[in-house]
Design an enzyme around this catalytic site. Sequence first.
Site, mmCIF file in Angstrom:
data_model
loop_
_atom_site.group_PDB
_atom_site.id
_atom_site.type_symbol
_atom_site.label_atom_id
_atom_site.label_comp_id
_atom_site.label_asym_id
_atom_site.label_seq_id
_atom_site.Cartn_x
_atom_site.Cartn_y
_atom_site.Cartn_z
ATOM 1 N N TYR A 1 0.809 -1.228 0.000
ATOM 2 C CA TYR A 1 0.000 0.000 0.000
ATOM 3 C C TYR A 1 0.845 1.281 0.000
ATOM 4 O O TYR A 1 2.058 1.220 0.075
ATOM 5 C CB TYR A 1 -1.081 -0.006 1.079
ATOM 6 C CG TYR A 1 -0.723 -0.069 2.545
ATOM 7 C CD1 TYR A 1 0.531 0.176 3.053
ATOM 8 C CD2 TYR A 1 -1.743 -0.370 3.463
ATOM 9 C CE1 TYR A 1 0.771 0.122 4.409
ATOM 10 C CE2 TYR A 1 -1.500 -0.421 4.827
ATOM 11 C CZ TYR A 1 -0.246 -0.171 5.289
ATOM 12 O OH TYR A 1 -0.009 -0.226 6.628
ATOM 13 N N GLU A 2 0.184 2.399 -0.150
ATOM 14 C CA GLU A 2 0.851 3.704 -0.304
ATOM 15 C C GLU A 2 1.822 3.714 -1.477
ATOM 16 O O GLU A 2 2.892 4.310 -1.397
ATOM 17 C CB GLU A 2 1.592 4.103 0.977
ATOM 18 C CG GLU A 2 0.762 4.262 2.196
ATOM 19 C CD GLU A 2 -0.313 5.335 2.046
ATOM 20 O OE1 GLU A 2 -1.377 5.148 2.634
ATOM 21 O OE2 GLU A 2 -0.112 6.316 1.322
#
Lengths: 596, 596
Positions: free
Chosen positions: A441-442
């Site tokens: 993620y990110e």
Amino acid sequence: MADYKAPLQEIRFVMNEVFDAPALWASMPRLAERVDPDTADAIIEEAGKVTTNVLAPLNREGDEQGCKWDNGNVTTPDGFREAYQTIVEGGWNGLGGNPEFDGMGMPKTLVVQFEEMMQAANMALGLAPMLTAGACLALDAHGSQELKQKYLPNLYSGVWSGSMDLTEPHCGTDLGIMRTKAVPQEDGSYSLSGTKIFITWGEHDMAENIIHFVLAKLPDAPKGPKGISLFLVPKFLVNDDGSLGERNAFSCGSIEKKMGIKGSATCVMNFDGARGWLVGEENKGLAAMFTMMNYERLGVGIQGLGAAEASLQSAREYAFERLQSRAPTGPQNPDKAADPLIVHPDVRRMILTMKAYVEGGRAFSTYCGQWLDIAKFTDDDSHRKQAEGMVALLTPVAKAFLTDRGLDVCVIGQQVFGGHGYIREWGQEQLVRDARICQIYEGANGIQALDLMGRKVVGSQGALFELFAEDMSAFIEKEQGNPALKPFLEPLAASLERLSDVTEHVLEQAQTDPNAPGAASVDYTDLFGLTALAYMWAKIVVAAAPKAENDTSGFYTGKLKTARFYYDRLLPKTVSLAEGIRSGSESLMRHAANEF
Amino acid sequence: MADYKAPLQEIRFVMNEVFDAPALWASMPRLAERVDPDTADAIIEEAGKVTTNVLAPLNREGDEQGCKWDNGNVTTPDGFREAYQTIVEGGWNGLGGNPEFDGMGMPKTLVVQFEEMMQAANMALGLAPMLTAGACLALDAHGSQELKQKYLPNLYSGVWSGSMDLTEPHCGTDLGIMRTKAVPQEDGSYSLSGTKIFITWGEHDMAENIIHFVLAKLPDAPKGPKGISLFLVPKFLVNDDGSLGERNAFSCGSIEKKMGIKGSATCVMNFDGARGWLVGEENKGLAAMFTMMNYERLGVGIQGLGAAEASLQSAREYAFERLQSRAPTGPQNPDKAADPLIVHPDVRRMILTMKAYVEGGRAFSTYCGQWLDIAKFTDDDSHRKQAEGMVALLTPVAKAFLTDRGLDVCVIGQQVFGGHGYIREWGQEQLVRDARICQIYEGANGIQALDLMGRKVVGSQGALFELFAEDMSAFIEKEQGNPALKPFLEPLAASLERLSDVTEHVLEQAQTDPNAPGAASVDYTDLFGLTALAYMWAKIVVAAAPKAENDTSGFYTGKLKTARFYYDRLLPKTVSLAEGIRSGSESLMRHAANEF
């Protein structure tokens, strides 16, 4: 499994001795007036207590219970509400926040230490303050004065939490093709409609209000990433007097069943004409969101580091306690049926690999924090420019390298436990499942690598890389006469040269081959990270050597020996990475579709 | 997620074209009479159907439901009983079994292909036939004629299943310190008491009877590993007419909550004066159990390979279907909003890494199968001796290297899916959780590495290694004139030389440093495996090149290009591994206890 205990000696060593953060703070007037070494130390001490005593004990059960969804409402695991309240009462959400709106304004070199402890203790819960702090950063940097006054104080306190709504079912990395719409209303607000997925802590029962920062497209927006705007969309509308009004027109449609971080809610959010307010300028939402993303990216790197530290603590304790087989040199524990695991060379290799990555990683996150502090607080323009360049360059490395090593370390920590590592009650497998998300993620780590190689290194024609090379070179130059560094400086210089050569090589290839940066990117990020960690370990040696002479505790002598281990066993990976990168893009690009 | 489809073309290519197994079978009379190419092909075809249509569809739901324990009974997930019955009806349990007791007697070069398909389709369920086949091997090799007649036919058919009971709470690797007791009874049987843990499929509802193979100590047994005996302990006692009698005095106390392979039951088994029968000689149980373990070890390696193949199939399909961003060279899919993932160099790197390890790994498992076949079926004593040496050497490599790469590949496959890879419904994260156990059980990979480096390489003073080096050298010599191999032979020879040099180096170090083998072991196993895979890819090139000339399907040309990728991007890892190993044991052994 050992319960997590905040490693305060390690943290103080890195912050105060390796980086001498107090001197950095004192050197910049705007920071000097806010923080002194005693205050900082008290914060570290208190952070250690909260994370060790309040957050860590909930981690295991949070994974077992998970969050529960019922008709749009999300119930958190037992104890999470109370623990979150403790965070609110301690003001931890606003530790690095803008004092103008009730933030504490502490330097990043301090904040990263708290973040590591929080993420190590309980990553699922730690995501809530992390996202809130990131949201505050975007709002503070891009929002109107009115929005800031209305929202920032309650976000810094944590009475309200923040959430970040980017991804849609058909687009994650490629936000340019998103479909969520924002239609301007006569009162200056916007009406948002669409579906967002993978929204961490998008709905929960821990805070009075949840402020969503949503990317959406205006009706007349240009196509692609240049047509995206950022909106603040509160769960409950906020009246002018600050009290909460009616519920906004969006809801949580479901939460995901995930591999890990099960104590956190990952939400599908459905916006049905929800009221929102523009943050920053129209069609410049992606830039505003990146303010937040960049903060989160270092934060996610620190999650990887935190999980690795938690795994190390347990594995080390287990390696000293568990009796199994005899040392190759004969019984070390003749009164017992077997020797402890730690006598075995390969178990030592495992523990030292974990230790070298964790302690080197902690130094690296603090090094990033140092440049963030300079970028924010220096009054010297050229120093700020240098620092901004370093932050741009180092952020993707911190995110990708620390999380890749985070998984590696947790997998090793699980391996130390043998079969017990695979059983849930021991907790080691949870760390693997939790740490795994940090690589995804990110911005998945492949995207971080492209950001580093493509946008930062090639995009600046090597100029940003030069900043880093100069910083390392200056260190090598300065420490030429340091006897403690004698065994390290030559391989350190060689690894910088290797990285520089490879950088040069890719820059050259990129001139004629558009695929060259992508073909090199992931291996290059690894190469960069390993080289940076060699630099960090050399800095650790500089700090530890003077105290090692009369050290009976083993703390400082252990640092010198672990540095040696890092240079002997882990740094050599750079040789292979460089060789692989030099082979170019051809062996990746030749396959036709039917040849895969 | 793509449903698993047995990769029959790949399997036939490796078995028939790369290794020409039919020629091997025909060359050994005892095998020639049992199997011909048509029979083998029909078996492959049918294995593909059963695994694709029966086992694979249960895999996801098996993970969600898991096994359930209630008062000593274990209920399997929906459909498992029926699927197991299909395996029984097809005779798959006894595919490689001794025909004297109703086994099918098929060669290992064929059996490994079925094993791969079964483990790729459903690892949790696949463990049951795997353990049964291993148990049969131990019984066939060491049991009395009476025991064999009584138990083998029903085990080969799978009407009864087999289980292997070694580990105790305080001992896993170090079986010498086990506590389970076996007391001789007047009727020639033994009474067993003690607790075993981590017993895979120790209890379930799929078979009429479960035959446990239990390690225990006789009252007067010598201390340590030389005082362990092996016992056959059936769940239901078997009457002389073969019918089932009373329930034996042991039970399943609980099942573990695990990271993965949740569709399988991992049992705590409590023996309370259970009746058992000695298999083989008193105090020689460990040797007997190793017959079984060695079989399982290759089988576990194949589990890692199977999980990797399943992950590759899904990730490859996703990379061609998912649209996200544009190719570095400009839009490849201009009518759509974005290009498929596969246009991006780093996504290609991920898919090709998976492909190179999976297809190279399949060749390696078949190569191991080839030596097992020769060891078992040749009438030439010196050839058999060579083959036995190769099997001893290669087994720990197959177990550790294939399972380490199995996890790597599944992690990459999950990464290709981005956020969706972390969500349970897509199945990619299950493969990671399932594959992880393969590195731990049947001797953790660190133990495999010690077995390879210590017992096999150093223990034989390098003689076993020489067998492998000679086989590779003979290949390199033979193929000197092969134009297809021109780009590969030089790096292949260099990597063999590197491995030989490192082997020599460790042999020398080991003469004075007892810690040297353990310090080198894990990196050495990686180095060995990477070198062996370079050899496998060269063999693949030899088989593929003649057909690549007129290949429009892409199958054969893809093989040549993937070989190039392996040599360019993965084989270089050997350089770093060799450098790390050469640093010796010092940087591992210097840390005092308080320096970790």
